[in-house]
Design a protein around this motif. Structure first.
Motif, mmCIF file in Angstrom:
data_model
loop_
_atom_site.group_PDB
_atom_site.id
_atom_site.type_symbol
_atom_site.label_atom_id
_atom_site.label_comp_id
_atom_site.label_asym_id
_atom_site.label_seq_id
_atom_site.Cartn_x
_atom_site.Cartn_y
_atom_site.Cartn_z
ATOM 1 N N VAL A 217 0.851 -1.254 0.075
ATOM 2 C CA VAL A 217 0.106 0.123 0.186
ATOM 3 C C VAL A 217 0.784 1.290 0.096
ATOM 4 O O VAL A 217 2.142 1.244 0.338
ATOM 5 N N VAL A 218 0.393 2.546 -0.368
ATOM 6 C CA VAL A 218 0.946 3.625 -0.520
ATOM 7 C C VAL A 218 0.319 4.634 0.064
ATOM 8 O O VAL A 218 -0.922 5.002 -0.224
ATOM 9 N N PHE A 219 0.925 5.404 1.026
ATOM 10 C CA PHE A 219 0.584 6.593 1.715
ATOM 11 C C PHE A 219 0.960 7.715 1.150
ATOM 12 O O PHE A 219 2.350 7.955 0.969
ATOM 13 N N GLN A 220 0.251 8.779 0.843
ATOM 14 C CA GLN A 220 0.775 10.143 0.198
ATOM 15 C C GLN A 220 0.347 11.149 0.907
ATOM 16 O O GLN A 220 -0.591 11.398 1.572
ATOM 17 N N ASN A 221 1.186 12.150 1.181
ATOM 18 C CA ASN A 221 0.899 13.238 1.833
ATOM 19 C C ASN A 221 1.974 14.483 1.227
ATOM 20 O O ASN A 221 2.794 14.206 0.425
ATOM 21 N N LYS A 222 1.326 16.011 1.538
ATOM 22 C CA LYS A 222 1.922 16.806 0.675
ATOM 23 C C LYS A 222 2.916 17.516 1.382
ATOM 24 O O LYS A 222 3.482 18.733 1.045
ATOM 25 N N ASN A 223 3.686 17.304 2.633
ATOM 26 C CA ASN A 223 4.552 17.709 3.111
ATOM 27 C C ASN A 223 5.904 18.315 2.708
ATOM 28 O O ASN A 223 6.623 17.025 2.401
ATOM 29 N N MET A 224 6.042 19.331 2.133
ATOM 30 C CA MET A 224 7.573 19.538 1.207
ATOM 31 C C MET A 224 8.565 19.484 2.323
ATOM 32 O O MET A 224 9.532 19.437 2.056
ATOM 33 N N LYS A 225 8.491 20.017 3.539
ATOM 34 C CA LYS A 225 9.571 20.275 4.341
ATOM 35 C C LYS A 225 9.854 19.191 5.386
ATOM 36 O O LYS A 225 10.568 19.360 6.476
ATOM 37 N N ASN A 226 9.318 18.103 5.111
ATOM 38 C CA ASN A 226 9.530 16.910 5.790
ATOM 39 C C ASN A 226 9.179 17.055 7.402
ATOM 40 O O ASN A 226 10.032 16.708 8.467
ATOM 41 N N GLU A 227 8.209 17.753 7.659
ATOM 42 C CA GLU A 227 7.899 18.140 9.232
ATOM 43 C C GLU A 227 7.026 17.302 9.901
ATOM 44 O O GLU A 227 6.793 17.267 11.031
ATOM 45 N N SER A 228 5.886 16.576 9.001
ATOM 46 C CA SER A 228 4.920 15.861 9.602
ATOM 47 C C SER A 228 5.196 14.206 9.455
ATOM 48 O O SER A 228 5.231 13.397 10.213
ATOM 49 N N PHE A 229 5.434 14.100 8.137
ATOM 50 C CA PHE A 229 5.789 12.395 7.966
ATOM 51 C C PHE A 229 7.182 12.327 7.281
ATOM 52 O O PHE A 229 7.484 13.037 6.321
ATOM 53 N N PRO A 230 8.196 11.743 7.657
ATOM 54 C CA PRO A 230 9.675 11.600 7.270
ATOM 55 C C PRO A 230 9.247 11.131 5.614
ATOM 56 O O PRO A 230 8.766 10.088 5.335
ATOM 57 N N GLU A 231 10.223 11.764 4.702
ATOM 58 C CA GLU A 231 9.877 11.713 3.340
ATOM 59 C C GLU A 231 10.507 10.377 2.830
ATOM 60 O O GLU A 231 10.010 9.572 1.788
ATOM 61 N N ASP A 232 11.111 9.438 3.574
ATOM 62 C CA ASP A 232 11.463 8.076 3.265
ATOM 63 C C ASP A 232 10.273 7.108 3.548
ATOM 64 O O ASP A 232 10.517 5.934 3.228
#
Length: 509
Positions: free
Chosen positions: A286-301
């Protein structure tokens, strides 16, 4: 008798461990994900050590987004009509005033509010099978309808709000019908949630219907100064979100801006681990998608980063996604939309894929459930291009560089309007199984294509070229690899309206 008694005890034990706690308002409280027999615990370290973006998503490259709800009834302004119809001083750049339009067309806001559009949202011509057939024809490999937008109207059979498409409006489980039709066509099915913005979405005044406590479960309670979400709001958000996950088992779970705002931190690792554990339970990636550009809420990895109406300006080290729409003005249907061309969108898809991304392209159906002809035309033309050139898109990975040429794109959210049209000097690269695909984004007037990156003296690729094949048409070609560039001459007219793909194989040692 003893066997029956043992069964009852086992049932009660199971129920006590998995049932939700209920507070005095009847809202299920947010629970920490039970770590026993679960792969992912609600902390970043647990998830980081185990989760990996599934290959199906990395291979898919192209998906369809669907913004559809009662806001399609007025068909004016944008999908944010529910918000701006209550905002007296909001005037769009084109001069349109939602508030004045609403009063002139529907009357006083207290007598006719957003709630009164819901009975008009009948979806009488909605046919999930026809939609899925079109999406398949477009070349899309996944489909993500909006489960609930900022307006909080649920497009599914919600257990936690009466304001849903089964009880009201269409009186059909829209998500349920779409999930079945999409999956029957061999595509992945996702859902999007925009509910985090609901608590301060509607502009409230005593003279509007949205201040009436009777409708607080649609408009939410009055909120002053936009504070952090209350625990009651977080509980309801959790209930509605996990209800969607549990019922529809989405392959993609997409979240809008809002979930990144202060006050939602406590649910971030919990919802991520909950969803990823569900994927394990369902035995699928499964794939979780979020718009956080500054890596402040969900770690980008740990997720797939989503960029709204914008792109990356280079290859991103993790798989990512652009979400944009077929029109410039709105996500939902409006009757004066300014549509993009399929040529522009195909170029965008190619650029995104060359940088390790996927394109989620939105359409806005009409209130009756029909997809506008302009949208159908765009999707059909994209599908026709992909049918011929798809091997340069699907199942590919980025090359050493994303491309060459004078046209650079701007990075980040809402940057697409700043981008210029591509030229015949703009080339994008992808690779698969040792084959390089060089896609030129426009036709050369003199039928000659020059790719400097593939010269004999290139510092990027020093292997000699063995073969060059033109896969976009039947045109005969001649090519030569010089110290300055790979020069390809094509014969005849351009075979299609959009970009042009050359398949390149290198000599092996």
């Amino acid at each position: 008798m003893q066997i029956k008694y043992s069964f009852v005890l086992l049932f009660l034990l199971f129920f006590s461990r998995h049932s939700a706690q209920i507070n005095t308002s009847g809202v299920r409280k947010i629970q920490s994900v039970d770590s026993q027999n679960k792969r992912y615990n609600p902390n970043w370290e647990s998830i980081r050590g185990q989760y990996k973006i599934p290959n199906w998503f990395r291979d898919a490259k192209f998906g369809i987004f669907i913004h559809w709800g009662p806001y399609a009834v007025p068909a004016k302004g944008s999908e944010k009509y529910p918000k701006y119809m209550y905002y007296e001083n909001h005037i769009k750049k084109d001069g349109f005033n939602n508030y004045e339009h609403h009063q002139k067309t529907y009357g006083n806001h207290k007598e006719f509010g957003y709630k009164d559009f819901i009975p008009m949202f009948k979806a009488e011509r909605f046919n999930a099978k026809k939609w899925a057939k079109l999406f398949k024809k477009s070349g899309a490999r996944y489909v993500v309808p909006v489960a609930e937008h900022h307006d909080a109207f649920a497009m599914y059979n919600s257990k936690f709000t009466k304001w849903n498409s089964v009880n009201m409006g269409p009186k059909r489980d829209i998500l349920g019908e779409l999930s079945k039709a999409v999956r029957n066509r061999g595509m992945k099915f996702g859902v999007s949630s925009h509910l985090a913005n609901w608590r301060n979405y509607y502009w409230k005044k005593p003279k509007y219907d949205n201040s009436n406590p009777e409708y607080a479960d649609l408009y939410w309670k009055p909120v002053k100064n936009k504070p952090k979400p209350s625990q009651g709001f977080l509980d309801l958000w959790w209930n509605r979100t996990t209800d969607i996950i549990d019922q529809y088992q989405p392959d993609v779970l997409w979240f809008d801006f809002g979930l990144d705002k202060p006050g939602f931190e406590s649910v971030h690792p919990k919802i991520l681990s909950y969803y990823y554990n569900k994927g394990e339970e369902w035995n699928k990636g499964v794939v979780f998608q979020n718009k956080n550009m500054k890596n402040e809420s969900f770690p980008e990895d740990l997720i797939v980063l989503d960029i709204e109406r914008g792109r990356m300006d280079n290859i991103f080290k993790y798989p990512w996604q652009t979400d944009t729409s077929v029109g410039y003005k709105s996500w939902g249907y409006i009757d004066d939309e300014d549509y993009k061309t399929s040529n522009y969108l195909i170029d965008e898809l190619i650029d995104i894929v060359s940088k390790n991304g996927c394109l989620l392209l939105n359409i806005g159906p009409k209130a009756d459930g029909t997809i506008p002809e302009e949208s159908q035309k765009i999707l059909t033309e994209i599908g026709a291009w992909l049918k011929v050139n798809g091997e340069a898109i699907y199942d590919t990975r980025p090359w050493k560089i994303y491309g060459e040429g004078p046209t650079q794109v701007n990075k980040g959210h809402h940057s697409e309007k700043k981008n210029k049209l591509s030229t015949a000097e703009d080339v994008r690269f992808t690779q698969r199984e040792g084959i390089l695909y060089a896609t030129v984004l426009d036709w050369s007037k003199n039928n000659e294509f020059i790719i400097k990156t593939l010269s004999k003296g290139s510092t990027i690729e020093n292997r000699a070229i063995k073969t060059v094949e033109f896969i976009s048409g039947n045109n005969n070609i001649n090519w030569v690899q010089t110290n300055e560039a790979l020069v390809i001459n094509t014969k005849g007219k351009k075979p299609c309206k959009a970009a042009y793909v050359f398949k390149i194989e290198f000599e092996t040692d």
